[in-house]
Design a protein around this motif. Structure first.
Motif, PDB file in Angstrom:
ATOM      1  N   ALA A   1       0.835  -1.205   0.000  1.00  0.00           N
ATOM      2  CA  ALA A   1       0.000   0.000   0.000  1.00  0.00           C
ATOM      3  C   ALA A   1       0.873   1.259   0.000  1.00  0.00           C
ATOM      4  CB  ALA A   1      -0.931  -0.015   1.217  1.00  0.00           C
TER       5      ALA A   1
ATOM      6  N   ILE B   1      -6.142  -1.287  -6.499  1.00  0.00           N
ATOM      7  CA  ILE B   1      -6.478  -2.159  -5.360  1.00  0.00           C
ATOM      8  C   ILE B   1      -6.749  -3.576  -5.883  1.00  0.00           C
ATOM      9  CG2 ILE B   1      -8.116  -2.547  -3.456  1.00  0.00           C
ATOM     10  CD1 ILE B   1      -6.367  -0.031  -3.083  1.00  0.00           C
TER      11      ILE B   1
ATOM     12  N   ILE C   1      -4.034  -6.138  -0.143  1.00  0.00           N
ATOM     13  CA  ILE C   1      -4.594  -4.946   0.498  1.00  0.00           C
ATOM     14  C   ILE C   1      -6.085  -5.157   0.772  1.00  0.00           C
ATOM     15  CG2 ILE C   1      -5.054  -2.467   0.202  1.00  0.00           C
ATOM     16  CD1 ILE C   1      -2.519  -2.353  -1.567  1.00  0.00           C
ATOM     17  N   TYR C   2      -6.790  -5.658  -0.223  1.00  0.00           N
ATOM     18  CA  TYR C   2      -8.233  -5.921  -0.059  1.00  0.00           C
ATOM     19  C   TYR C   2      -8.463  -7.071   0.923  1.00  0.00           C
ATOM     20  CZ  TYR C   2     -12.943  -7.464  -1.280  1.00  0.00           C
ATOM     21  OH  TYR C   2     -14.252  -7.856  -1.211  1.00  0.00           O
TER      22      TYR C   2
ATOM     23  N   LEU D   1      -5.522   3.701   4.699  1.00  0.00           N
ATOM     24  CA  LEU D   1      -6.492   2.729   4.186  1.00  0.00           C
ATOM     25  C   LEU D   1      -7.736   2.797   5.054  1.00  0.00           C
ATOM     26  CD1 LEU D   1      -3.992  -0.233   3.834  1.00  0.00           C
ATOM     27  CD2 LEU D   1      -5.199   0.820   1.896  1.00  0.00           C
TER      28      LEU D   1
ATOM     29  N   SER E   1     -16.236   0.850  -2.625  1.00  0.00           N
ATOM     30  CA  SER E   1     -14.833   0.582  -2.955  1.00  0.00           C
ATOM     31  C   SER E   1     -14.530   0.861  -4.421  1.00  0.00           C
ATOM     32  CB  SER E   1     -14.492  -0.872  -2.638  1.00  0.00           C
ATOM     33  OG  SER E   1     -15.155  -1.728  -3.551  1.00  0.00           O
TER      34      SER E   1
END
Ligand SMILES: [Fe+2]
Length: 319
Positions: free
Chosen positions: A86, A115, A121-122, A261, A279
């Motif tokens: 990230a 993303i 990250i997700y 985030l 998102s």
């Protein structure tokens, strides 16, 4: 063409505006509230067992609406690698996002395609410990609305999410922020007002999501009669907050940019599904990001496909 686009956009808001109006009628409002209370009561016996650390966070949310910790304390596997990915995205996008801010854009984030290209990250937001935390606090099965990598430029502007507001998605929700930059008082810390109101007009059916000019004033450092809780911390700080029940904001930044985030959770059938789905990831993206995960994780991520049909027919609001 612009007029046509404007009309089309306006037409797209009609379904959710009708739903919102119906939901405010006395009968429907009361029926939905009864259903919500009954669902929570029924689910109580099925709530997950919690580690002492998660129980402490849930307790903090109940008491103050916000709890601050850090990734090292949470100790979730993969978090270091996730933050490294990230942070690399932030470095790659910072100049472009600053240019967007100069061009007048109010809400800045790294594009969803980035993303989607970085699953860790997700997927971090679907860690079983975080699902346990959200389920225990919400009191219902969890919907996971994914993550936004938000960027705040230190331009001092009190716009967008830098005004005091409540989120509109659900009655209770959790936003879990992971700071990717060091955040002090001047670089846009998350702030929350641990006060009960004013969340609705006198009849209880017209929710209030912003403060009026009279309320939005600091008197002796207090707003709504309370001191804001300000979450400062170095990169890796984690802020867990109920952004639906409590007024909150990102304090306008003046000293330095902030990158963070924001992971989002609410009940599987939220109060206002048309204000969710934030998102920017497509259904296909979400399916690809969750294909190897457990059934519980996939159910949380694919919440929109499992909504009752009438809700699925209402296009999400763009706001
Ligand atoms: Fe918010």
């Amino acid at each position: 063409m612009n007029v046509l686009q404007g009309l089309k956009r306006r037409a797209g808001t009609v379904p959710w505006r009708i739903a919102a109006t119906l939901a405010r009628t006395r009968v429907i409002h009361a029926a939905r509230q009864r259903r919500y209370d009954a669902d929570r009561a029924r689910h109580r016996a099925r709530l997950p067992g919690l580690t002492p650390m998660v129980a402490e966070i849930v307790h903090g949310l109940e008491a103050d609406g916000v709890f601050q910790t850090d990734l090292a304390t949470l100790g979730l596997d993969g978090s270091e690698a996730m933050v490294a990915e990230a942070s690399a995205l932030v470095r790659r996008w910072a100049d472009r996002l600053r240019a967007e801010a100069r061009a007048g854009q109010e809400f800045l984030k790294v594009p969803p395609a980035e993303i989607a290209a970085h699953p860790a990250i997700y997927q971090f937001g679907l860690h079983p410990v975080l699902l346990d935390l959200a389920e225990a606090y919400l009191g219902l099965p969890v919907a996971y609305d994914g993550v936004n990598l938000q960027y705040t430029v230190a331009d001092g502007r009190a716009v967008s999410t830098r005004k005091w507001h409540r989120d509109r998605e659900d009655r209770r929700m959790i936003k879990l922020a992971v700071y990717l930059s060091d955040v002090d008082a001047d670089s846009g810390p998350f702030q929350l007002l641990p006060a009960d109101g004013p969340v609705a007009d006198a009849d209880g059916r017209h929710d209030r999501f912003y403060l009026d000019d009279r309320e939005d004033r600091e008197i002796d450092g207090r707003i709504l009669g309370v001191h804001p809780i300000t979450c400062e911390g170095v990169a890796g700080t984690v802020v867990v907050a109920d952004t639906a029940r409590f007024f909150h904001r990102g304090k306008p930044a003046t000293g330095g940019d902030r990158a963070a985030l924001f992971y989002s959770y609410f009940a599987r059938v939220p109060q206002r599904p048309y204000f969710c789905y934030r998102s920017g990831l497509s259904r296909h993206d979400i399916a690809a990001l969750t294909t190897d995960l457990s059934q519980r994780q996939r159910d949380a991520a694919a919440w929109r496909q499992r909504l009752p049909l009438p809700w699925r027919l209402i296009p999400p609001s763009r706001v």
